[in-house]
Enzyme design. Structure first.
Site, mmCIF file in Angstrom:
data_model
loop_
_atom_site.group_PDB
_atom_site.id
_atom_site.type_symbol
_atom_site.label_atom_id
_atom_site.label_comp_id
_atom_site.label_asym_id
_atom_site.label_seq_id
_atom_site.Cartn_x
_atom_site.Cartn_y
_atom_site.Cartn_z
ATOM 1 N N LYS A 113 0.822 -1.206 0.000
ATOM 2 C CA LYS A 113 0.000 0.000 0.000
ATOM 3 C C LYS A 113 0.865 1.269 0.000
ATOM 4 C CE LYS A 113 -3.944 -2.287 0.545
ATOM 5 N NZ LYS A 113 -3.539 -3.702 0.657
HETATM 6 C C1 LIG Z 1 -4.173 -4.819 0.155
HETATM 7 C C2 LIG Z 1 -3.377 -6.064 0.091
HETATM 8 C C3 LIG Z 1 -3.634 -7.054 -0.858
HETATM 9 C C4 LIG Z 1 -4.775 -6.950 -1.842
HETATM 10 O O1 LIG Z 1 -4.581 -5.939 -2.785
HETATM 11 P P1 LIG Z 1 -5.824 -5.374 -3.632
HETATM 12 O O2 LIG Z 1 -5.282 -4.249 -4.400
HETATM 13 O O3 LIG Z 1 -6.828 -4.948 -2.611
HETATM 14 O O4 LIG Z 1 -6.317 -6.500 -4.459
HETATM 15 C C5 LIG Z 1 -2.812 -8.159 -0.896
HETATM 16 N N1 LIG Z 1 -1.808 -8.314 -0.005
HETATM 17 C C6 LIG Z 1 -1.536 -7.381 0.928
HETATM 18 C C7 LIG Z 1 -0.429 -7.625 1.892
HETATM 19 C C8 LIG Z 1 -2.301 -6.226 1.009
HETATM 20 O O5 LIG Z 1 -2.014 -5.302 1.942
#
Ligand SMILES: *Cc1c(COP(=O)(O)O)cnc(C)c1O
Length: 499
Positions: A113
């Site tokens: 993120k």
């Molecule tokens: C948010 C997240 C995901 C999923 O990603 P999306 O963009 O919501 O599909 C997968 N792994 C981790 C560690 C995340 O923080």
């Protein structure tokens, strides 16, 4: 031609990139989509030897065309700096001739993120002054664990912004929770929701659609926006690393220019993989995008049948950031894959709201084309964490393990094309699940105690993001019911007004 953004559900209105970023979500509840996906008209050989910042500019300038070069380069320089613990920002690690891992967790909160949330606050600041917005922006965010911390970190002490995060009390790891509740910054607010991530996300979306509430807030001098991947300003920065990975594959001699690759993405809200789909549409030589799910396999079922059906109970898994039943960004894929048929998209989203399901059979053949999908269980994930550690000396987190496992199992993995696994979290974020996969004795250990243990396995230092986290002061302890979210927001903002 200038690019503009509009609602995936057809509401009137054309918005510049900066307007779409400020608004977060369209008035009719749809997501902002570009009127046409730009083509990446560069000779792909040139991606080789580019820095992350250079590729970021090349890609993002195509989407944020109302930002000046100076503004955009400024945002990029401030976002992708030494907050990341490696110069490469998103290093690509080759495991063998068939598989590489793209590590997206080197930012300040140890999850992918950070790739977008370290830059979104910069975009917002510029967008705010570009559009002469005087009111303060309230960023509402629902989190399955990682977005929350990354957004808090990114927006802490950013002027003119209040950041409010809702997380499911029982749905996040101890490290994730501690990371959020110890966040500093007078403009940061955190509330635990008695419910799951979908409850939090639905609640936030509902508040966005509540015009009366928006008026109330406006009177108090606030406007709402979002830091979830429904915000186009979150999505665009995520397209960058697909191009960057491709450059690194060439640099490492794994592929030649123009050769196709597959990307395997641990998926929750469908934001990350959608960015990959946009990259493919822009011209990047991607053969398949592989959507990897955990036991909450709504998406794997969808790509099997064409019917999206959330009518099932949410399971708690060891990859909590993917414990989601309603993947918001799928709406953008439906929009593109249906040939921008917004009336169909509206119908499906209405059906999702009313019955929890929708059937895309009229466009499914077209939609399916670029994708493969699969899922694995927690037990398989743990087995693979151990296996990969023994085989390559590489320790992956539980989310990355889902992608690794689905890559092993899928039919399309015919050895003809190199697979890039997107690694979305550092093992430090989920120490208990990761370490107990390689040694059963850790099952009963205290999760925070295991951070030191993890550093022995990884032969490095405990990262600053989580070092000493237990001793940090708890700054946030608000808990609310899923029906009490507005009251929570009001009380947070009142607290700020009285300062
Ligand atoms: C948010 C997240 C995901 C999923 O990603 P999306 O963009 O919501 O599909 C997968 N792994 C981790 C560690 C995340 O923080």
């Amino acid at each position: 031609m200038q690019l503009y953004y509009k609602s995936s559900r057809g509401a009137d209105g054309r918005f510049t990139a900066s307007e779409a970023i400020i608004r977060g979500i369209a008035e009719d509840g749809g997501l902002f989509v570009p009127n046409a996906l730009p083509k990446f008209e560069m000779d792909y050989g040139k991606l080789k030897n580019k820095t992350y910042r250079e590729t970021a500019y090349d890609v993002m300038s195509l989407f944020l065309d109302d930002f000046s070069e100076e503004e955009l380069r400024g945002c990029i320089a401030k976002a992708y700096d030494n907050k990341f613990d490696t110069e490469a920002i998103a290093p690509l690690v080759r495991l063998d001739e068939k598989v590489s891992v793209l590590e997206l967790f080197h930012g300040p909160t140890l999850a992918f993120k950070d790739m977008a949330l370290s830059i979104l606050p910069r975009f917002m600041q510029i967008a705010r002054s570009k559009n002469n917005i005087e009111e303060n922006i309230v960023i509402l965010t629902a989190t399955s664990g990682d977005t929350g911390k990354a957004a808090l970190e990114g927006f802490a002490d950013v002027e003119g912004v209040e950041i409010i995060v809702f997380f499911p009390v029982e749905g996040v790891s101890s490290v994730q929770k501690l990371q959020m509740v110890t966040q500093e910054g007078a403009n940061t607010h955190v509330a635990g929701i008695i419910g799951n991530f979908d409850d939090a996300q639905t609640g936030v979306k509902r508040i966005f659609g509540d015009k009366e509430y928006a008026m109330d807030l406006k009177k108090k001098g606030y406007g709402l926006s979002s830091a979830n991947s429904i915000n186009i300003g979150r999505l665009v920065p995520q397209i960058v690393y697909y191009f960057y990975a491709y450059g690194q594959l060439m640099e490492q001699g794994t592929i030649n220019e123009g050769e196709f690759v597959d990307f395997v993405v641990p998926t929750g809200n469908f934001g990350n993989i959608l960015a990959g789909y946009y990259a493919k549409k822009m011209g990047l030589p991607v053969r398949h995008l592989v959507c990897a799910s955990n036991e909450n396999k709504v998406l794997a079922d969808f790509f099997g049948s064409g019917t999206y059906d959330r009518n099932r109970s949410l399971k708690k898994t060891q990859s909590p950031s993917m414990d989601i039943l309603v993947s918001s960004n799928l709406e953008r894929l439906l929009y593109e894959a249906s040939g921008t048929r917004k009336e169909l998209v509206s119908e499906w989203m209405k059906s999702l709201e009313e019955s929890g399901a929708y059937d895309t059979s009229v466009i499914f053949e077209n939609l399916k084309g670029a994708f493969e999908a699969g899922w694995i269980s927690d037990a398989e994930g743990s087995r693979l964490i151990e296996q990969v550690y023994r085989k390559y000396g590489y320790l992956m987190d539980t989310h990355t393990a889902v992608a690794y496992g689905v890559n092993e199992k899928r039919k399309g993995n015919d050895g003809k094309v190199h697979s890039v696994i997107l690694s979305t979290a550092s093992p430090y974020k989920f120490p208990k699940s990761v370490l107990s996969a390689i040694d059963g004795r850790f099952k009963d250990a205290d999760e925070i105690d295991l951070l030191e243990k993890m550093s022995e396995y990884l032969k490095g230092e405990v990262p600053a993001a989580v070092k000493g986290i237990r001793d940090r002061k708890v700054m946030h302890n608000h808990i609310c019911d899923k029906d009490g979210m507005k009251e929570a927001i009001d009380s947070f903002l009142e607290g700020r007004d009285s300062e």
